[in-house]
Design an enzyme around this catalytic site. Structure first.
Site, mmCIF file in Angstrom:
data_model
loop_
_atom_site.group_PDB
_atom_site.id
_atom_site.type_symbol
_atom_site.label_atom_id
_atom_site.label_comp_id
_atom_site.label_asym_id
_atom_site.label_seq_id
_atom_site.Cartn_x
_atom_site.Cartn_y
_atom_site.Cartn_z
ATOM 1 N N ALA A 267 0.889 -1.251 -0.020
ATOM 2 C CA ALA A 267 -0.002 0.043 0.067
ATOM 3 C C ALA A 267 0.731 1.209 0.159
ATOM 4 C CB ALA A 267 -0.871 -0.042 1.352
ATOM 5 N N ILE B 183 16.004 11.581 -10.503
ATOM 6 C CA ILE B 183 16.307 10.585 -9.551
ATOM 7 C C ILE B 183 18.071 10.524 -9.632
ATOM 8 C CG2 ILE B 183 16.687 7.936 -9.153
ATOM 9 C CD1 ILE B 183 13.611 8.079 -10.500
ATOM 10 N N GLY B 184 18.580 10.731 -10.779
ATOM 11 C CA GLY B 184 20.187 10.525 -10.820
ATOM 12 C C GLY B 184 20.632 11.814 -10.031
ATOM 13 N N VAL C 38 26.491 5.575 -22.844
ATOM 14 C CA VAL C 38 26.924 4.441 -22.191
ATOM 15 C C VAL C 38 27.002 3.319 -23.213
ATOM 16 C CG1 VAL C 38 26.819 2.714 -20.635
ATOM 17 C CG2 VAL C 38 26.424 4.987 -20.110
ATOM 18 N N GLY D 197 15.530 6.819 -16.520
ATOM 19 C CA GLY D 197 13.966 7.160 -16.693
ATOM 20 C C GLY D 197 13.092 6.147 -16.167
ATOM 21 N N LEU E 284 4.738 12.715 -11.709
ATOM 22 C CA LEU E 284 4.844 13.127 -10.311
ATOM 23 C C LEU E 284 3.707 12.801 -9.308
ATOM 24 C CD1 LEU E 284 5.154 17.060 -11.573
ATOM 25 C CD2 LEU E 284 7.023 15.460 -10.550
ATOM 26 N N HIS F 76 9.400 39.225 7.721
ATOM 27 C CA HIS F 76 10.471 39.537 7.688
ATOM 28 C C HIS F 76 11.069 39.024 8.864
ATOM 29 C CE1 HIS F 76 14.316 41.655 7.078
ATOM 30 N NE2 HIS F 76 14.014 42.035 8.136
#
Length: 444
Positions: free
Chosen positions: A37, A174-175, A227, A256, A309, A433
């Site tokens: 979950a 992520i990287g 790569v 990705g 997201l 402030h």
């Protein structure tokens, strides 16, 4: 046969929040989850990563950090929040079913579960179905990329010791977050990125500034590098026509995300999809149907490939439930803030300057700097910039920030954009402030 008003496949932020909202509004909901979950975000994504970010900040401040305790604390947070979601899914109107769900037809979902080592098969039928199965790490077809030294972010969050040398393939969100975190923990971090700059979805000015900040902290970047092969601890890539190699103890694959659409039996339900995800109406998130299809199915979150997201998934789910209920809402899905929790943070809402130029839109760029702000000086956080864009009528159309608490500052701008606020109106709003938010008010 179990009949309900709504079936939801997947209990990540999109799924469980939609279930909660639907039940509160009188719908009978069945929610199906094949793993834990809370989905990827809670269990092996946003939440545990941010726990790591917090402890990385302590390390940056000179605090001694026991990495075993970092991992333990992360797991405690995950389990506490997961328990909360499980409790939420027990409220009246919600039936939580653990197992793998797939379509039998456009209105029927079969769930296969294992109970006491026995296979249990159940069928559920509903007039409305939401697919919220999320995404997973995309693995590129690179020789050796699935070798024993290569891991995804899921495994890195459970690693038992800080790697001496960490190579990250991919400089997306992520990287970059893990590059920042493990540099703080003491790893020698190298990032190999195919594109010419990190964070391609970010404003290029902000992305470059963030990269420079990470380089000052010791992170090494190889940009424009493709790569070619991974052989044990050796990562080989091509850059500027030349082949180069680096060695690493751990190699993080951060190239990705790809949607979780396999084994859902989408063809059986007449649902259109491609490699990017399930095709949907961009307003209602109702699925695009294959020729001759007839269904009332929706797809939200990463699985539709539109906005990867967690908060996008949540709001898409609420939009779908409102659609089912026949309600109109004022959710502005075109105003979608996002953040990268590196050190320093980067955050954005609205188009980047590159996009505005490419689209030929008239705009004015306003800038503010952390170094001129009293609170930033007081907390030793002077490295930062705010870029805010307005249109010809002075309406705020975007904001991109690098610096301490960038996500919180961008959230203020996102709220104002939801109300079509102008820069002049922002300047008339009283700000406490001293706070970093005064940078927004004093912007040039």
């Amino acid at each position: 046969m179990n009949k309900s008003d709504l079936i939801i496949i997947g209990s990540g932020p999109g799924g469980y929040r939609a279930a909660e909202y639907a039940a509160k509004n009188g719908l009978q909901v069945v929610i199906v989850e094949s793993a834990f979950a809370g989905g990827t975000c809670l269990n092996c994504g946003c939440i545990p990563t941010k726990a790591f970010c917090h402890d990385a900040e302590l390390a940056e401040l000179g605090r001694t950090v026991d990495f075993a305790q970092v991992v333990e604390r992360k797991q405690q947070i995950v389990e506490q929040l997961r328990s909360g979601v499980e409790t939420l899914m027990q409220q009246p109107g919600i039936t939580f079913v653990h197992g793998h769900g797939h379509f039998l037809d456009a209105n029927t979902v079969e769930v296969v579960s294992t109970v006491d080592e026995e296979t249990l098969v159940q069928e559920f039928k509903a007039d409305n179905i939401i697919i919220a199965t999320g995404s997973r790490t995309k693995i590129l077809p690179i020789p050796g990329i699935t070798g024993p030294n290569c891991i995804t972010s899921t495994e890195l969050l459970d690693i038992q010791q800080v790697p001496k040398r960490l190579c990250i393939i991919g400089a997306g969100v992520i990287g970059m977050e893990f590059a920042s975190v493990f540099a703080s923990f003491g790893s020698e971090v190298t990032v190999v990125e195919y594109l010419k700059e990190c964070l391609p979805a970010m404003d290029s000015d902000i992305a470059k500034r963030l990269r420079k900040q990470l380089e000052k902290r010791g992170v090494k970047f190889y940009l424009g590098a493709g790569v070619k092969q991974v052989d044990g601890q050796l990562v080989t890539f091509e850059r500027k026509g030349k082949e180069e190699s680096i060695e690493a103890d751990v190699i993080l694959v951060a190239t990705g995300r790809t949607p979780n659409i396999e084994n859902l039996n989408l063809d059986q339900a007449g649902i259109a999809y491609d490699r990017l995800g399930i095709k949907v109406n961009p307003d209602t998130f109702e699925v695009v149907q294959q020729a001759g299809g007839e269904c009332r199915v929706f797809a939200i979150g990463d699985v539709n490939g539109r906005q990867l997201l967690a908060h996008a998934a949540t709001m898409q789910g609420i939009r779908v439930v409102n659609t089912i209920l026949g309600r109109k809402d004022a959710i502005r899905l075109d105003v979608m803030p996002a953040a990268v929790f590196t050190s320093p943070e980067a955050a954005s809402v609205g188009p980047t300057e590159d996009q505005l130029k490419d689209e030929g839109r008239e705009y004015t760029c306003h800038k503010g700097y952390y170094r001129s702000n009293g609170k930033a000086l007081a907390i030793d956080a002077t490295e930062g910039i705010v870029k805010l864009f307005t249109d010809a009528s002075d309406r705020i159309i975007g904001c991109h920030i690098l610096g301490a608490h960038a996500a919180d500052l961008v959230q203020e701008i996102a709220a104002l954009m939801n109300r079509d606020t102008t820069l002049a109106q922002l300047r008339d709003i009283v700000h406490i402030h001293p706070t970093l938010s005064e940078i927004l008010q004093d912007i040039g």
